[in-house]
Motif scaffolding. Structure first.
Motif, PDB file in Angstrom:
ATOM      1  N   GLU A   1       0.831  -1.197   0.000  1.00  0.00           N
ATOM      2  CA  GLU A   1       0.000   0.000   0.000  1.00  0.00           C
ATOM      3  C   GLU A   1       0.872   1.256   0.000  1.00  0.00           C
ATOM      4  O   GLU A   1       1.859   1.321   0.722  1.00  0.00           O
ATOM      5  CB  GLU A   1      -0.882   0.020   1.255  1.00  0.00           C
ATOM      6  N   GLY A   2       0.493   2.230  -0.794  1.00  0.00           N
ATOM      7  CA  GLY A   2       1.126   3.543  -0.738  1.00  0.00           C
ATOM      8  C   GLY A   2       0.464   4.330   0.380  1.00  0.00           C
ATOM      9  O   GLY A   2      -0.458   3.867   1.029  1.00  0.00           O
ATOM     10  N   GLY A   3       0.946   5.536   0.608  1.00  0.00           N
ATOM     11  CA  GLY A   3       0.320   6.324   1.662  1.00  0.00           C
ATOM     12  C   GLY A   3       0.934   7.684   1.803  1.00  0.00           C
ATOM     13  O   GLY A   3       1.828   8.096   1.044  1.00  0.00           O
ATOM     14  N   ALA A   4       0.467   8.394   2.816  1.00  0.00           N
ATOM     15  CA  ALA A   4       0.880   9.776   3.046  1.00  0.00           C
ATOM     16  C   ALA A   4       2.378   9.891   3.323  1.00  0.00           C
ATOM     17  O   ALA A   4       3.024  10.839   2.878  1.00  0.00           O
ATOM     18  CB  ALA A   4       0.085  10.370   4.199  1.00  0.00           C
TER      19      ALA A   4
ATOM     20  N   GLY B   1       6.535  13.193  -5.042  1.00  0.00           N
ATOM     21  CA  GLY B   1       5.379  12.612  -4.358  1.00  0.00           C
ATOM     22  C   GLY B   1       4.958  11.305  -5.004  1.00  0.00           C
ATOM     23  O   GLY B   1       4.699  10.309  -4.315  1.00  0.00           O
ATOM     24  N   TYR B   2       4.931  11.306  -6.331  1.00  0.00           N
ATOM     25  CA  TYR B   2       4.579  10.074  -7.053  1.00  0.00           C
ATOM     26  C   TYR B   2       5.623   8.985  -6.801  1.00  0.00           C
ATOM     27  O   TYR B   2       5.280   7.842  -6.488  1.00  0.00           O
ATOM     28  CB  TYR B   2       4.455  10.348  -8.559  1.00  0.00           C
ATOM     29  N   ALA B   3       6.895   9.344  -6.937  1.00  0.00           N
ATOM     30  CA  ALA B   3       7.971   8.368  -6.740  1.00  0.00           C
ATOM     31  C   ALA B   3       7.976   7.844  -5.300  1.00  0.00           C
ATOM     32  O   ALA B   3       8.155   6.644  -5.061  1.00  0.00           O
ATOM     33  CB  ALA B   3       9.316   8.995  -7.077  1.00  0.00           C
ATOM     34  N   GLY B   4       7.758   8.722  -4.331  1.00  0.00           N
ATOM     35  CA  GLY B   4       7.727   8.297  -2.933  1.00  0.00           C
ATOM     36  C   GLY B   4       6.607   7.321  -2.654  1.00  0.00           C
ATOM     37  O   GLY B   4       6.773   6.348  -1.902  1.00  0.00           O
ATOM     38  N   ASN B   5       5.451   7.536  -3.263  1.00  0.00           N
ATOM     39  CA  ASN B   5       4.319   6.625  -3.110  1.00  0.00           C
ATOM     40  C   ASN B   5       4.653   5.250  -3.701  1.00  0.00           C
ATOM     41  O   ASN B   5       4.352   4.213  -3.098  1.00  0.00           O
ATOM     42  CB  ASN B   5       3.082   7.219  -3.784  1.00  0.00           C
TER      43      ASN B   5
ATOM     44  N   GLY C   1       8.480  11.925  -0.417  1.00  0.00           N
ATOM     45  CA  GLY C   1       8.934  12.088  -1.799  1.00  0.00           C
ATOM     46  C   GLY C   1       8.755  13.510  -2.292  1.00  0.00           C
ATOM     47  O   GLY C   1       9.617  14.049  -2.999  1.00  0.00           O
ATOM     48  N   ALA C   2       7.657  14.171  -1.932  1.00  0.00           N
ATOM     49  CA  ALA C   2       7.408  15.549  -2.359  1.00  0.00           C
ATOM     50  C   ALA C   2       8.438  16.501  -1.769  1.00  0.00           C
ATOM     51  O   ALA C   2       8.925  17.401  -2.451  1.00  0.00           O
ATOM     52  CB  ALA C   2       5.996  15.967  -1.965  1.00  0.00           C
ATOM     53  N   VAL C   3       8.801  16.315  -0.510  1.00  0.00           N
ATOM     54  CA  VAL C   3       9.803  17.172   0.132  1.00  0.00           C
ATOM     55  C   VAL C   3      11.151  17.018  -0.575  1.00  0.00           C
ATOM     56  O   VAL C   3      11.801  18.005  -0.943  1.00  0.00           O
ATOM     57  CB  VAL C   3       9.923  16.847   1.639  1.00  0.00           C
TER      58      VAL C   3
ATOM     59  N   GLN D   1       7.082   3.416  -1.442  1.00  0.00           N
ATOM     60  CA  GLN D   1       6.394   2.868  -0.267  1.00  0.00           C
ATOM     61  C   GLN D   1       5.629   1.598  -0.638  1.00  0.00           C
ATOM     62  O   GLN D   1       5.613   0.634   0.127  1.00  0.00           O
ATOM     63  CB  GLN D   1       5.456   3.897   0.338  1.00  0.00           C
ATOM     64  N   LYS D   2       4.998   1.549  -1.808  1.00  0.00           N
ATOM     65  CA  LYS D   2       4.293   0.341  -2.246  1.00  0.00           C
ATOM     66  C   LYS D   2       5.270  -0.826  -2.376  1.00  0.00           C
ATOM     67  O   LYS D   2       4.966  -1.949  -1.993  1.00  0.00           O
ATOM     68  CB  LYS D   2       3.603   0.574  -3.596  1.00  0.00           C
ATOM     69  N   HIS D   3       6.452  -0.542  -2.930  1.00  0.00           N
ATOM     70  CA  HIS D   3       7.451  -1.603  -3.104  1.00  0.00           C
ATOM     71  C   HIS D   3       7.965  -2.100  -1.754  1.00  0.00           C
ATOM     72  O   HIS D   3       8.118  -3.304  -1.545  1.00  0.00           O
ATOM     73  CB  HIS D   3       8.611  -1.101  -3.960  1.00  0.00           C
ATOM     74  N   VAL D   4       8.219  -1.174  -0.841  1.00  0.00           N
ATOM     75  CA  VAL D   4       8.760  -1.537   0.473  1.00  0.00           C
ATOM     76  C   VAL D   4       7.751  -2.347   1.280  1.00  0.00           C
ATOM     77  O   VAL D   4       8.123  -3.274   2.009  1.00  0.00           O
ATOM     78  CB  VAL D   4       9.196  -0.271   1.247  1.00  0.00           C
TER      79      VAL D   4
END
Length: 145
Positions: A53-56, A91-95, A62-64, A98-101
């Motif tokens: 799951e991705g998330g905040a 932000g997209y890359a960070g999400n 990622g956005a920062v 997180q899904k991969h992790v």
């Protein structure tokens, strides 16, 4: 005529054997199933990869980072545009990171129950049974017999 009589006797014997062993199961498995109402036999066991799951946390982190990197590029209005674009891409890359992790591998067990219905169970640990084993419902999971 003799061949017809032999074929008929063979067919009767085979149908009797199938009546004693539902679903064409071997005698040992059929006997275990007959003694248990909440039991079934495993028809397949395999692993599957589940996407996480991705998330905040991933989006904001990622956005920062993306915004900070984008701020290093250009000047004036270009710097502002690069900062915004970097934040969006980050932000997209960070999400996605997180899904991969948070992805996981699960074991999927398909069971044909005594009543003929098929049920599917998932668990993270390797199961203690294999295809052909007899299992019993135990809460929301399975237990080997």
């Amino acid at each position: 005529m003799k061949k017809l009589a032999i074929a008929t006797l063979f067919a009767i014997a085979a149908s009797g054997a199938l009546a004693q062993h539902p679903h064409g199961l071997p005698p040992g498995i059929a006997k275990k199933l007959a003694a248990c109402e909440d039991c079934g036999h495993v028809t397949s066991v395999h692993q599957e990869k589940r996407k996480g799951e991705g998330g905040a946390v991933g989006i904001v982190g990622g956005a920062v980072v993306g915004g900070l990197l984008g701020h290093q590029v250009g000047g004036g209005n270009g710097k502002t545009l690069a900062t915004v674009a970097g934040a969006a891409a980050g932000g997209y890359a960070g999400n996605e990171v997180q899904k991969h992790v948070t992805s996981k591998t699960v074991w999927v067990t398909k069971v044909e129950m005594k009543d003929g219905s098929t049920r599917i169970f998932e668990q993270e640990a390797a199961p203690g049974w294999k295809t052909g084993s007899v299992v019993k419902l135990h809460g929301k999971g399975l237990a080997a017999i």
